[in-house]
Write an enzyme that holds these catalytic residues in place. Sequence first.
Site, mmCIF file in Angstrom:
data_model
loop_
_atom_site.group_PDB
_atom_site.id
_atom_site.type_symbol
_atom_site.label_atom_id
_atom_site.label_comp_id
_atom_site.label_asym_id
_atom_site.label_seq_id
_atom_site.Cartn_x
_atom_site.Cartn_y
_atom_site.Cartn_z
ATOM 1 N N ILE A 135 11.034 1.958 -35.384
ATOM 2 C CA ILE A 135 10.673 0.908 -34.431
ATOM 3 C C ILE A 135 11.963 0.642 -33.657
ATOM 4 O O ILE A 135 12.853 -0.048 -34.145
ATOM 5 C CB ILE A 135 10.163 -0.362 -35.132
ATOM 6 C CG1 ILE A 135 8.897 -0.049 -35.934
ATOM 7 C CG2 ILE A 135 9.903 -1.468 -34.104
ATOM 8 C CD1 ILE A 135 8.427 -1.186 -36.829
ATOM 9 N N PRO A 136 12.092 1.219 -32.458
ATOM 10 C CA PRO A 136 13.379 1.216 -31.743
ATOM 11 C C PRO A 136 13.708 -0.121 -31.080
ATOM 12 O O PRO A 136 13.763 -0.248 -29.852
ATOM 13 C CB PRO A 136 13.192 2.327 -30.717
ATOM 14 C CG PRO A 136 11.722 2.305 -30.415
ATOM 15 C CD PRO A 136 11.064 1.960 -31.732
ATOM 16 N N CYS A 137 13.970 -1.125 -31.908
ATOM 17 C CA CYS A 137 14.223 -2.463 -31.377
ATOM 18 C C CYS A 137 15.502 -2.538 -30.555
ATOM 19 O O CYS A 137 15.691 -3.496 -29.811
ATOM 20 C CB CYS A 137 14.226 -3.491 -32.497
ATOM 21 S SG CYS A 137 15.438 -3.183 -33.778
ATOM 22 N N HIS A 138 16.341 -1.502 -30.627
ATOM 23 C CA HIS A 138 17.534 -1.500 -29.771
ATOM 24 C C HIS A 138 17.147 -1.395 -28.297
ATOM 25 O O HIS A 138 17.943 -1.706 -27.428
ATOM 26 C CB HIS A 138 18.486 -0.361 -30.165
ATOM 27 C CG HIS A 138 17.937 1.006 -29.982
ATOM 28 N ND1 HIS A 138 17.095 1.596 -30.907
ATOM 29 C CD2 HIS A 138 18.098 1.902 -28.982
ATOM 30 C CE1 HIS A 138 16.776 2.806 -30.475
ATOM 31 N NE2 HIS A 138 17.367 3.014 -29.305
#
Length: 170
Positions: A135-138
């Site tokens: 989950i690429p929250c960056h």
Amino acid sequence: MTALTYDIFETPHGWVGVLASEQGICRTTLPEPTIEACLDKLGSTIDDAERTPDRFVELRHRIERFLDGENVDFSDVPIDVEDASPFHRAAWQACRTIPAGETRPYRWLASAAGRPNAPRAAGQAMARNRLPFLIPCHRVIASDGSLGGYGSGRTRLELKKRLLDMEARL
């Protein structure tokens, strides 16, 4: 109870941990400086889990390549987040649709998760993301273009910037 498995492996950027149920990956860690820190981030759930490095070979290679600057797609990796709130699940799923090299503001994420007036709640969903990389929250930033948070501490924010810069070059 679902059988849990895990692995911890060293990358050039630190130790990374992965925990999975039969349904999918439950937790990953950002690179940590020590095995102990990695175990701490995985939490007490691993007390009942079996270490099975062979299960995670492909994911390990993907994470290593990603941390080395390659464009790696994690969208096909099954995740298990059924114990999360419906909004967090929706926000996390929306986050998984953000293409590499692009960012979206928390307001977009809130709208995509079905609550357009809840950008702070979207921020909390990202703060509670237990599946970095998958989950690429960056890729989620503040509406003014600032990075917002990422993990805990200054070094994590530097990692967020490095990941965004790396993806922008790809």
